[in-house]
Design an enzyme around this catalytic site. Structure first.
Site, mmCIF file in Angstrom:
data_model
loop_
_atom_site.group_PDB
_atom_site.id
_atom_site.type_symbol
_atom_site.label_atom_id
_atom_site.label_comp_id
_atom_site.label_asym_id
_atom_site.label_seq_id
_atom_site.Cartn_x
_atom_site.Cartn_y
_atom_site.Cartn_z
ATOM 1 N N LYS A 151 -18.176 9.581 -14.146
ATOM 2 C CA LYS A 151 -17.191 8.677 -14.754
ATOM 3 C C LYS A 151 -16.674 9.254 -16.058
ATOM 4 O O LYS A 151 -15.465 9.273 -16.319
ATOM 5 C CB LYS A 151 -17.826 7.311 -15.012
ATOM 6 C CG LYS A 151 -16.921 6.343 -15.770
ATOM 7 C CD LYS A 151 -17.649 5.062 -16.147
ATOM 8 C CE LYS A 151 -18.422 5.195 -17.416
ATOM 9 N NZ LYS A 151 -17.807 4.550 -18.576
ATOM 10 N N ASN A 152 -17.591 9.733 -16.911
ATOM 11 C CA ASN A 152 -17.208 10.197 -18.241
ATOM 12 C C ASN A 152 -16.446 11.526 -18.211
ATOM 13 O O ASN A 152 -15.863 11.924 -19.219
ATOM 14 C CB ASN A 152 -18.438 10.312 -19.144
ATOM 15 C CG ASN A 152 -18.995 8.954 -19.513
ATOM 16 O OD1 ASN A 152 -18.305 7.940 -19.427
ATOM 17 N ND2 ASN A 152 -20.261 8.914 -19.914
ATOM 18 N N ARG A 211 -12.811 1.165 -23.393
ATOM 19 C CA ARG A 211 -12.605 1.961 -24.592
ATOM 20 C C ARG A 211 -11.991 3.335 -24.300
ATOM 21 O O ARG A 211 -11.259 3.884 -25.121
ATOM 22 C CB ARG A 211 -13.949 2.128 -25.312
ATOM 23 C CG ARG A 211 -13.879 2.866 -26.623
ATOM 24 C CD ARG A 211 -15.091 2.580 -27.471
ATOM 25 N NE ARG A 211 -15.098 1.204 -27.911
ATOM 26 C CZ ARG A 211 -14.533 0.781 -29.046
ATOM 27 N NH1 ARG A 211 -13.921 1.635 -29.826
ATOM 28 N NH2 ARG A 211 -14.585 -0.481 -29.384
ATOM 29 N N CYS A 251 -17.637 -1.812 -23.900
ATOM 30 C CA CYS A 251 -18.965 -2.388 -24.105
ATOM 31 C C CYS A 251 -19.192 -2.754 -25.570
ATOM 32 O O CYS A 251 -18.716 -2.059 -26.472
ATOM 33 C CB CYS A 251 -20.057 -1.399 -23.683
ATOM 34 S SG CYS A 251 -20.280 -1.255 -21.908
ATOM 35 N N ARG A 292 -17.876 2.044 -32.961
ATOM 36 C CA ARG A 292 -17.213 3.211 -32.368
ATOM 37 C C ARG A 292 -15.777 3.345 -32.853
ATOM 38 O O ARG A 292 -14.821 3.246 -32.082
ATOM 39 C CB ARG A 292 -17.256 3.118 -30.839
ATOM 40 C CG ARG A 292 -18.669 3.136 -30.296
ATOM 41 C CD ARG A 292 -18.738 3.550 -28.858
ATOM 42 N NE ARG A 292 -18.378 2.492 -27.944
ATOM 43 C CZ ARG A 292 -18.436 2.591 -26.626
ATOM 44 N NH1 ARG A 292 -18.816 3.712 -26.074
ATOM 45 N NH2 ARG A 292 -18.111 1.592 -25.846
ATOM 46 N N PRO A 293 -15.563 3.548 -34.137
ATOM 47 C CA PRO A 293 -14.207 3.570 -34.673
ATOM 48 C C PRO A 293 -13.395 4.745 -34.136
ATOM 49 O O PRO A 293 -13.940 5.778 -33.759
ATOM 50 C CB PRO A 293 -14.429 3.712 -36.181
ATOM 51 C CG PRO A 293 -15.762 4.359 -36.309
ATOM 52 C CD PRO A 293 -16.579 3.832 -35.166
ATOM 53 N N VAL A 294 -12.064 4.548 -34.125
ATOM 54 C CA VAL A 294 -11.172 5.606 -33.639
ATOM 55 C C VAL A 294 -10.624 6.428 -34.804
ATOM 56 O O VAL A 294 -9.709 7.227 -34.608
ATOM 57 C CB VAL A 294 -10.020 5.009 -32.808
ATOM 58 C CG1 VAL A 294 -10.557 4.339 -31.558
ATOM 59 C CG2 VAL A 294 -9.196 4.034 -33.638
ATOM 60 N N ASP A 295 -11.194 6.275 -35.979
ATOM 61 C CA ASP A 295 -10.708 6.993 -37.156
ATOM 62 C C ASP A 295 -10.663 8.502 -36.939
ATOM 63 O O ASP A 295 -9.749 9.180 -37.415
ATOM 64 C CB ASP A 295 -11.609 6.714 -38.375
ATOM 65 C CG ASP A 295 -11.603 5.243 -38.764
ATOM 66 O OD1 ASP A 295 -11.047 4.438 -38.006
ATOM 67 O OD2 ASP A 295 -12.168 4.919 -39.819
ATOM 68 N N ASP A 318 -26.678 7.455 -23.410
ATOM 69 C CA ASP A 318 -26.407 6.707 -22.185
ATOM 70 C C ASP A 318 -27.614 6.630 -21.255
ATOM 71 O O ASP A 318 -27.559 5.962 -20.213
ATOM 72 C CB ASP A 318 -25.222 7.324 -21.433
ATOM 73 C CG ASP A 318 -23.884 6.883 -22.006
ATOM 74 O OD1 ASP A 318 -23.864 6.004 -22.880
ATOM 75 O OD2 ASP A 318 -22.849 7.424 -21.567
ATOM 76 N N ILE A 358 -27.001 7.198 -32.164
ATOM 77 C CA ILE A 358 -25.574 7.319 -31.837
ATOM 78 C C ILE A 358 -24.844 6.002 -32.061
ATOM 79 O O ILE A 358 -23.824 5.943 -32.750
ATOM 80 C CB ILE A 358 -25.379 7.783 -30.377
ATOM 81 C CG1 ILE A 358 -26.203 9.057 -30.112
ATOM 82 C CG2 ILE A 358 -23.911 8.022 -30.096
ATOM 83 C CD1 ILE A 358 -25.811 10.265 -30.928
ATOM 84 N N ARG A 403 -18.792 -0.820 -13.602
ATOM 85 C CA ARG A 403 -17.960 0.095 -14.393
ATOM 86 C C ARG A 403 -18.465 1.532 -14.298
ATOM 87 O O ARG A 403 -17.690 2.468 -14.496
ATOM 88 C CB ARG A 403 -17.937 -0.333 -15.860
ATOM 89 C CG ARG A 403 -17.192 -1.640 -16.125
ATOM 90 C CD ARG A 403 -17.138 -1.955 -17.614
ATOM 91 N NE ARG A 403 -16.695 -0.789 -18.355
ATOM 92 C CZ ARG A 403 -17.357 -0.252 -19.380
ATOM 93 N NH1 ARG A 403 -18.476 -0.794 -19.798
ATOM 94 N NH2 ARG A 403 -16.889 0.809 -19.992
#
Length: 425
Positions: A22-23, A94, A118, A123-126, A308, A330, A400
């Protein structure tokens, strides 16, 4: 909502074919936005997240032809009809943020909703946004959307990421393929999924070096072309089923995968008592017949122990001999499975980012609720080992990331079934 019922206590025996990752598949799908020519992918898993991303790509104008039987997907983004990724779709997952880099690279603009997914941390997108700004994009946040533009196109630069981020590495790598000049990504993620994406991009005509290391160098090209690529095996599914073999005292042959994808995990599993034997295009995982040994685990970026697989490893450690210390570095909110495991008789104490797991002789089946993707499968694993019946609610999380998990497990002897919503009501 669907539920899963498990009656535990049966050692698993048989062969499980590991699905495409998936990833890895998610960024590969978004790479189709970089070219007007077709991208043909094989070994694509049938998962809710893949369906969600196809829905998003379709509204961008990508023609998606998915043959579920052969697990092939043809994506043709001949014309991008919309550069907006709307909240109603992005909120489901995400990984939708991965359309940002390709859209701004090819179309010079993008409007992408801040993502969902989730509830395992901020988990910022900065890191994504800062990196794109260093490549020449102008970024504004307004009304829950990322507004990105680069009227004159992106320009290569050295981007040093403050933290190792897989999705940021993927986003910036894709964006840089069409930038003018050379881009150097420093402190880049090293995961196998990064290498898989780089291999696909190279097949499309990109010039990329250093993938698999912490420094990736991309020389921008004017355009990318048609390509065919096979999605790598899912290392998280691989690790999950390896634990399933050990936690039930059984033996499984995991097909179409490799121990090389999980160096730290395989080492930890062997310390816990697993017998690992490579054979053909996969490997055996066997229980030694002895009690599981407690193993201390700390999650780290690849090649360290994957976050994970933390919840699954904790499920295994609940029945270990002695105790285990599990430290999560993490994500700051990834112990939500702990209360549910404790409902099944586990002895777990959480102190900040560390969980102390004291092994018990036997887990007991109970009604439990999934809170996120990996937490949900940890409850499946616990249910397989528990005495009596376990009923897991909110299993849409499971769909998912795990393709046909009940069928795969039941073929190996597990007493597991899905209770459809109409029946559950």
């Amino acid at each position: 909502m669907d539920q899963i019922r498990i009656v535990g206590g049966t050692p698993l025996k048989g062969t499980i074919e590991i699905s495409g990752a998936k990833n890895a598949a998610l960024p590969l799908l978004t790479a189709s936005l970089l070219s007007a020519d077709p991208l043909n992918l094989s070994n694509v898993p049938d998962l809710a997240d893949i369906h969600s991303l196809i829905e998003l790509l379709t509204q961008h104008g990508v023609k998606c032809e998915w043959d579920l039987g052969s697990k092939t997907l043809k994506l043709t983004a001949q014309t991008i009809t919309s550069t907006t990724a709307p909240y109603d779709i992005v909120r489901k997952m995400r990984a939708s943020i991965l359309v940002l880099g390709p859209l701004i690279a090819r179309c010079k603009e993008a409007k992408v909703s801040l993502p969902g997914g989730c509830s395992i941390g901020t988990r910022p997108v900065d890191i994504h946004l800062r990196g794109l700004e260093e490549l020449g994009a102008t970024i504004n946040l307004q009304d829950g959307y990322i507004h990105a533009s680069a009227p004159n196109g992106l320009v290569g630069a050295t981007v040093t990421m403050p933290l190792v981020s897989v999705t940021a590495t993927e986003n910036l790598m894709m964006a840089a393929t069409l930038a003018k000049g050379t881009t150097k990504l420093v402190n880049a993620a090293r995961e196998p999924e990064i290498v898989d994406l780089a291999n696909c991009l190279r097949a499309m005509g990109a010039t990329i070096q250093g993938d698999g290391t912490d420094t990736i160098i991309i020389d921008g090209v004017e355009k990318l072309s048609a390509a065919t690529h096979r999605v790598i095996a899912d290392r998280i599914e691989t690790g999950t089923f390896a634990i399933a073999a050990l936690i039930t005292g059984g033996e499984l042959y995991l097909k179409n995968t490799s121990t090389d994808l999980l160096p730290s995990f395989i080492s930890s599993l062997q310390k816990a008592g697993a017998i690992i034997e490579n054979e053909g295009d996969g490997f055996w995982v066997k229980s030694s017949g002895q009690p599981i040994t407690g193993v201390d685990v700390m999650t780290e970026p690849y090649p360290g122990f994957a976050t994970d697989l933390q919840a699954q490893m904790m499920a295994l450690m609940t029945i270990c001999k002695g105790s285990s210390m599990i430290t999560e570095t993490i994500f700051e909110n990834r112990f939500m499975h702990v209360p549910e495991l404790c409902r099944m008789g586990a002895n777990i104490t959480v102190h900040g980012s560390t969980a102390l797991v004291r092994g018990v002789d036997q887990l007991k089946g109970a009604p439990v609720m999934a809170t996120d993707l990996r937490a949900s499968v940890s409850l499946v694993l616990a249910g397989l080992a528990a005495e009596g019946e376990t009923l897991i609610s909110r299993v849409y999380h499971l769909d998912r990331g795990y393709e046909h998990i009940e069928e795969k497990l039941s073929r190996c002897g597990a007493k597991i079934e899905r209770i459809r919503e109409a029946l559950a009501a």
